[in-house]
Each structure stands twice: as C-alpha cells, then as structure tokens.
Write a protein that holds these residues in place. Structure first.
Motif, PDB file in Angstrom:
ATOM      1  N   PHE A 169     -68.100 -24.903 -34.268  1.00  0.00           N
ATOM      2  CA  PHE A 169     -67.686 -25.821 -35.341  1.00  0.00           C
ATOM      3  C   PHE A 169     -66.218 -26.235 -35.179  1.00  0.00           C
ATOM      4  O   PHE A 169     -65.861 -27.375 -35.467  1.00  0.00           O
ATOM      5  N   LEU A 170     -65.375 -25.294 -34.747  1.00  0.00           N
ATOM      6  CA  LEU A 170     -63.953 -25.628 -34.566  1.00  0.00           C
ATOM      7  C   LEU A 170     -63.798 -26.698 -33.488  1.00  0.00           C
ATOM      8  O   LEU A 170     -63.021 -27.647 -33.642  1.00  0.00           O
ATOM      9  N   GLN A 171     -64.574 -26.568 -32.431  1.00  0.00           N
ATOM     10  CA  GLN A 171     -64.568 -27.565 -31.365  1.00  0.00           C
ATOM     11  C   GLN A 171     -65.097 -28.897 -31.898  1.00  0.00           C
ATOM     12  O   GLN A 171     -64.534 -29.959 -31.635  1.00  0.00           O
ATOM     13  N   ALA A 172     -66.166 -28.814 -32.687  1.00  0.00           N
ATOM     14  CA  ALA A 172     -66.738 -30.044 -33.255  1.00  0.00           C
ATOM     15  C   ALA A 172     -65.749 -30.727 -34.194  1.00  0.00           C
ATOM     16  O   ALA A 172     -65.717 -31.951 -34.299  1.00  0.00           O
ATOM     17  N   ALA A 173     -64.900 -29.932 -34.862  1.00  0.00           N
ATOM     18  CA  ALA A 173     -63.935 -30.501 -35.812  1.00  0.00           C
ATOM     19  C   ALA A 173     -62.755 -31.155 -35.110  1.00  0.00           C
ATOM     20  O   ALA A 173     -61.915 -31.780 -35.759  1.00  0.00           O
ATOM     21  N   GLY A 174     -62.667 -30.993 -33.783  1.00  0.00           N
ATOM     22  CA  GLY A 174     -61.640 -31.745 -33.057  1.00  0.00           C
ATOM     23  C   GLY A 174     -60.672 -30.921 -32.229  1.00  0.00           C
ATOM     24  O   GLY A 174     -59.811 -31.480 -31.553  1.00  0.00           O
ATOM     25  N   MET A 175     -60.779 -29.596 -32.258  1.00  0.00           N
ATOM     26  CA  MET A 175     -59.857 -28.817 -31.424  1.00  0.00           C
ATOM     27  C   MET A 175     -60.378 -28.807 -29.982  1.00  0.00           C
ATOM     28  O   MET A 175     -61.585 -28.669 -29.756  1.00  0.00           O
ATOM     29  N   ALA A 176     -59.474 -28.958 -29.025  1.00  0.00           N
ATOM     30  CA  ALA A 176     -59.875 -28.981 -27.611  1.00  0.00           C
ATOM     31  C   ALA A 176     -60.529 -27.653 -27.224  1.00  0.00           C
ATOM     32  O   ALA A 176     -60.105 -26.586 -27.688  1.00  0.00           O
ATOM     33  N   ALA A 177     -61.557 -27.745 -26.372  1.00  0.00           N
ATOM     34  CA  ALA A 177     -62.288 -26.537 -25.949  1.00  0.00           C
ATOM     35  C   ALA A 177     -61.334 -25.500 -25.359  1.00  0.00           C
ATOM     36  O   ALA A 177     -61.477 -24.291 -25.597  1.00  0.00           O
ATOM     37  N   LYS A 178     -60.329 -25.979 -24.627  1.00  0.00           N
ATOM     38  CA  LYS A 178     -59.365 -25.070 -23.986  1.00  0.00           C
ATOM     39  C   LYS A 178     -58.584 -24.279 -25.049  1.00  0.00           C
ATOM     40  O   LYS A 178     -58.362 -23.081 -24.917  1.00  0.00           O
ATOM     41  N   THR A 179     -58.204 -24.968 -26.130  1.00  0.00           N
ATOM     42  CA  THR A 179     -57.435 -24.308 -27.196  1.00  0.00           C
ATOM     43  C   THR A 179     -58.329 -23.324 -27.963  1.00  0.00           C
ATOM     44  O   THR A 179     -57.897 -22.222 -28.315  1.00  0.00           O
ATOM     45  N   VAL A 180     -59.569 -23.728 -28.202  1.00  0.00           N
ATOM     46  CA  VAL A 180     -60.502 -22.818 -28.895  1.00  0.00           C
ATOM     47  C   VAL A 180     -60.678 -21.552 -28.065  1.00  0.00           C
ATOM     48  O   VAL A 180     -60.618 -20.432 -28.596  1.00  0.00           O
ATOM     49  N   HIS A 181     -60.857 -21.731 -26.771  1.00  0.00           N
ATOM     50  CA  HIS A 181     -61.036 -20.579 -25.886  1.00  0.00           C
ATOM     51  C   HIS A 181     -59.790 -19.688 -25.920  1.00  0.00           C
ATOM     52  O   HIS A 181     -59.896 -18.462 -26.027  1.00  0.00           O
ATOM     53  N   ALA A 182     -58.614 -20.320 -25.837  1.00  0.00           N
ATOM     54  CA  ALA A 182     -57.360 -19.543 -25.849  1.00  0.00           C
ATOM     55  C   ALA A 182     -57.237 -18.758 -27.161  1.00  0.00           C
ATOM     56  O   ALA A 182     -56.836 -17.599 -27.168  1.00  0.00           O
ATOM     57  N   LEU A 183     -57.633 -19.383 -28.262  1.00  0.00           N
ATOM     58  CA  LEU A 183     -57.554 -18.715 -29.569  1.00  0.00           C
ATOM     59  C   LEU A 183     -58.497 -17.516 -29.633  1.00  0.00           C
ATOM     60  O   LEU A 183     -58.134 -16.461 -30.151  1.00  0.00           O
ATOM     61  N   THR A 184     -59.690 -17.675 -29.099  1.00  0.00           N
ATOM     62  CA  THR A 184     -60.638 -16.559 -29.173  1.00  0.00           C
ATOM     63  C   THR A 184     -60.223 -15.408 -28.250  1.00  0.00           C
ATOM     64  O   THR A 184     -60.560 -14.263 -28.494  1.00  0.00           O
ATOM     65  N   GLU A 185     -59.448 -15.737 -27.203  1.00  0.00           N
ATOM     66  CA  GLU A 185     -58.947 -14.682 -26.310  1.00  0.00           C
ATOM     67  C   GLU A 185     -57.724 -13.993 -26.917  1.00  0.00           C
ATOM     68  O   GLU A 185     -57.575 -12.783 -26.830  1.00  0.00           O
ATOM     69  N   CYS A 186     -56.848 -14.790 -27.533  1.00  0.00           N
ATOM     70  CA  CYS A 186     -55.594 -14.236 -28.065  1.00  0.00           C
ATOM     71  C   CYS A 186     -55.093 -15.105 -29.219  1.00  0.00           C
ATOM     72  O   CYS A 186     -54.765 -16.282 -29.000  1.00  0.00           O
ATOM     73  N   PRO A 187     -55.024 -14.548 -30.434  1.00  0.00           N
ATOM     74  CA  PRO A 187     -54.621 -15.372 -31.588  1.00  0.00           C
ATOM     75  C   PRO A 187     -53.167 -15.836 -31.530  1.00  0.00           C
ATOM     76  O   PRO A 187     -52.796 -16.783 -32.224  1.00  0.00           O
ATOM     77  N   GLU A 188     -52.347 -15.182 -30.696  1.00  0.00           N
ATOM     78  CA  GLU A 188     -50.937 -15.606 -30.596  1.00  0.00           C
ATOM     79  C   GLU A 188     -50.746 -16.669 -29.521  1.00  0.00           C
ATOM     80  O   GLU A 188     -49.637 -16.881 -29.024  1.00  0.00           O
ATOM     81  N   THR A 189     -51.794 -17.339 -29.134  1.00  0.00           N
ATOM     82  CA  THR A 189     -51.689 -18.316 -28.052  1.00  0.00           C
ATOM     83  C   THR A 189     -50.660 -19.418 -28.350  1.00  0.00           C
ATOM     84  O   THR A 189     -50.616 -19.936 -29.471  1.00  0.00           O
ATOM     85  N   PRO A 190     -49.860 -19.802 -27.363  1.00  0.00           N
ATOM     86  CA  PRO A 190     -48.879 -20.887 -27.566  1.00  0.00           C
ATOM     87  C   PRO A 190     -49.537 -22.255 -27.688  1.00  0.00           C
ATOM     88  O   PRO A 190     -48.856 -23.243 -27.960  1.00  0.00           O
ATOM     89  N   GLU A 191     -50.862 -22.320 -27.486  1.00  0.00           N
ATOM     90  CA  GLU A 191     -51.577 -23.602 -27.603  1.00  0.00           C
ATOM     91  C   GLU A 191     -51.580 -24.112 -29.049  1.00  0.00           C
ATOM     92  O   GLU A 191     -51.833 -25.285 -29.300  1.00  0.00           O
ATOM     93  N   LEU A 192     -51.321 -23.217 -30.016  1.00  0.00           N
ATOM     94  CA  LEU A 192     -51.389 -23.620 -31.429  1.00  0.00           C
ATOM     95  C   LEU A 192     -50.054 -24.184 -31.908  1.00  0.00           C
ATOM     96  O   LEU A 192     -48.992 -23.778 -31.439  1.00  0.00           O
ATOM     97  N   THR A 193     -50.126 -25.094 -32.892  1.00  0.00           N
ATOM     98  CA  THR A 193     -48.897 -25.581 -33.524  1.00  0.00           C
ATOM     99  C   THR A 193     -48.376 -24.492 -34.473  1.00  0.00           C
ATOM    100  O   THR A 193     -49.099 -23.526 -34.780  1.00  0.00           O
TER     101      THR A 193
END
Lengths: 294, 80
Positions: free
Chosen positions: A7-31
């Motif tokens: 759903f997060l991907q469907a809502a517009g977040m890039a697949a790469k960022t979703v993956h990074a978030l699920t691997e590590c919540p402190e990912t620098p990919e997030l604003t």
C-alpha cells in the motif's frame, strides 16, 4: 508488514525507499518529516510506557495542526490493533508464500499488487460524515457506565477534533462492551494486565479500582505483568487466557498454535478466541492513544 | 494456517455474506484481516469501516498514513 508495504508503494513512495525503510527505519532515503513520523510510530509501538508529551510535541513540530496529530496517533493505534489480530490468529499473508522465496519474484509480485491497488482503490482522502461528537460521547459514556466499566479514558475527549475517528473508536468500544462473551471481572482483569504492561496508568488504575471493589485481589495479576509464576491463584482458563493476552501485548508474533489449542482445551470456541484477541488488541490500541493524546 | 475458522467471501451466506457485500462497496477486495473476523459478521463490518475511518478520511496525506502503518508493523515485527 508486507501487506502494508504494498500500500505504501501504491500511495506513491518509490519501491527503493519502501525497501530501504523495511530494512532500516533510520534510512537517509526519508525526508525529515517522514523520519519524524517513523520515530513516533516506532516509539509508540515498541515502548508506549516511555512515550511522553515531548514525543507528541515532536510530532506537532512536523504536522500542520492538532487534527493531523490525532490522525497520526490513530493510524499507529489502529495498526497496533490490526497487527496483533493478524499475528495472534496467524492470518495468512496477502502475498502467497510461493512468491516469497526469492527476492526478485517477491519484488515483482509486490509491484504488481501495488499497481493493481493504484488502479482499483481510492488513495486520496475523502470527506466522511460523522455523528455529532457530544452525542457519541454521551452514548458511549452511558454504555461504559451501564457495563460497569468505570469512566471513559481521557483521550476520547481529544478525538472531538476528528469526529469520524471518535465515531469509529466508539463503535469498537461499544461492540466490545456489549458482547465479549466473558464475565465483567475477566474483561477488567485483561484490561488491568495489558494497561499495566503498557503503563497506561489511568486505565490500569480504573480497572484496579473496579476489581478491588469486586473484592478481587490484584496480586496474581501483578505477577503475570511481572512475568512471574502465579502459584495457582487463578482458575486454569483464566490463567492461560491472561498469559495469552500478555504475550499478544508484548510479542504477538511469537504466540503459538499450542497456546490457542490450550484455550480450546479449556472449552473456548472460535468466537471466544476471536473475542479474546479483539479485547487484547483493542486494549493495546486504546493504551497507545491514551499515552499519545491524553 | 489461521488459528480460528475463516470463511472466505465465496463461501459466505446469510449475515456474513451481507457483511462482505457492505465491505466490498468501499474495498475492491476483502483482505484476509477482515476475513479472520468471519465468525463474527459484526466485526467484519467494523474492521472494514474502521480501515476507511483510519486511512481514507481526514487531512493527513495517505502517503503519511501508509508510512506510519509500515513503521508500526515493522516495529511490532508483524508477520502479516
């Protein structure tokens, strides 16, 4: 988590960022705003007992108004509810297991599901009518008192800013008050154990007050909260049910088929097992709303 | 394997079938998290409608809500 990632991907977040978030919540990919939302969700989920006004203030720093803060807290509480139901009852994953074995096929299936969701579902907010908050609160307060469950937790008053959330919370609460299939004392014991684990002091104290008024000793319940043997102070079904809700609270993903079989051996039906899980999951959600908003 | 009986929409009848029909009015597909409540049709309705109240109403952008949902599920180590 997989179902929600789609759903997060469907809502517009890039697949790469979703993956990074699920691997590590402190990912620098997030604003910075997204990172603040993640930090709030993590803390309220993992350690509600340590959430203070400062944590909610930090959320206020990145959201435009108090209504959005309530919505954010409600999402976290709602998924604390839903995830506990899913784990405690071993709900099958939406992504079929045969597609989960290889990273590439899993990625493909999740992308296809996200695309289908985008095509078929509305992923923007809409206006939803709701009953006038005073009336909802009055009716709910009456229902709580009639059921002998004391006073409404404080956070309910804060939900006035979002009447649709208030109405949804009230509907869940009313259903559980009306028809759990368990004696009042059992429901209060469950509430006491879970609220104590989550350090929702207001709810724990209210349950303790009502239990003490029924001449029910808190000592075996405190032992369960502390993870200590209760030395036979409780009937077997109650003992096992309270340990089960403790596990659903602390690590629902580790609950086992054997625990549910054990409850069945005591005579619980499917409906009663579901009710027990719904009670535990909703108490966990309420505790989190109370910690974040009250 | 779910730990309680789970009746799929295709096998539902009576009150449960009516509850599934209501949920389908606003969800294209009835998720398994809704189906697990099938032994209590009232909760099929409540789970479905509460998902709408939580995710589709209000002013917080949907992306933020989905982000909160994933972060919550990760923190709770949810298997679903």
């Amino acid at each position: 988590m997989q179902a929600h990632s789609v759903f997060l991907q469907a809502a517009g977040m890039a697949a790469k960022t979703v993956h990074a978030l699920t691997e590590c919540p402190e990912t620098p990919e997030l604003t910075a705003r997204q990172a603040a939302l993640v930090t709030f969700a993590e803390k309220l989920t993992r350690s509600p007992q340590s959430v203070t006004a400062a944590d909610t203030d930090a959320l206020r720093g990145v959201l435009p108004d108090e209504g959005d803060v309530i919505e954010a807290a409600n999402v976290v509480a709602g998924f604390n509810f839903a995830n506990r139901v899913a784990d405690a009852l071993d709900v099958p994953c939406e992504v079929p297991t045969q597609f989960q074995r290889h990273r590439f096929t899993k990625h493909l299936v999740m992308s296809a599901m996200s695309w289908a969701i985008r095509k078929r579902m509305r992923l923007t907010n809409r206006m939803i009518g709701a009953t006038e908050p005073d009336r909802v609160l009055r009716d709910l307060d009456d229902a709580v008192r009639r059921a002998g469950m004391g006073r409404l937790p404080s956070y309910f008053q804060r939900l006035r800013l979002r009447p649709h959330i208030l109405e949804g919370q009230a509907a869940i609460c009313s259903s559980l008050l009306r028809d759990t299939g368990f004696p009042r004392a059992t429901v209060l014991r469950i509430s006491y154990v879970i609220s104590s684990l989550n350090r929702d002091d207001e709810s724990a104290q209210e349950s303790a007050y009502l239990l003490t008024g029924m001449r029910i000793t808190l000592q075996p319940l405190d032992a369960i909260v502390a993870g200590q043997p209760t030395n036979g102070g409780l009937p077997a079904l109650l003992h096992d049910a309270l340990w089960f809700v403790r596990d659903v609270t602390l690590h629902a993903e580790q609950t086992t088929d054997a625990q549910v079989h054990g409850l069945r051996d005591h005579g619980l039906t499917d409906v009663q097992v579901l009710n027990l899980v719904l009670l535990a999951a909703s108490c966990n959600a309420r505790n989190r709303l109370n910690r974040a908003l009250a | 394997m779910p730990r309680i009986r789970m009746i799929a929409p295709s096998r539902a009848s009576g009150e449960l079938a009516a509850a599934y029909r209501e949920v389908r009015e606003y969800m294209p597909r009835v998720g398994k998290l809704v189906q697990i409540c099938s032994v209590r049709p009232e909760w099929v309705r409540l789970t479905g409608s509460n998902m709408i109240f939580t995710m589709e109403a209000g002013t917080l952008p949907r992306l933020d809500k989905e982000l909160l949902a994933v972060a919550t599920s990760r923190a709770g180590r949810c298997r679903y």
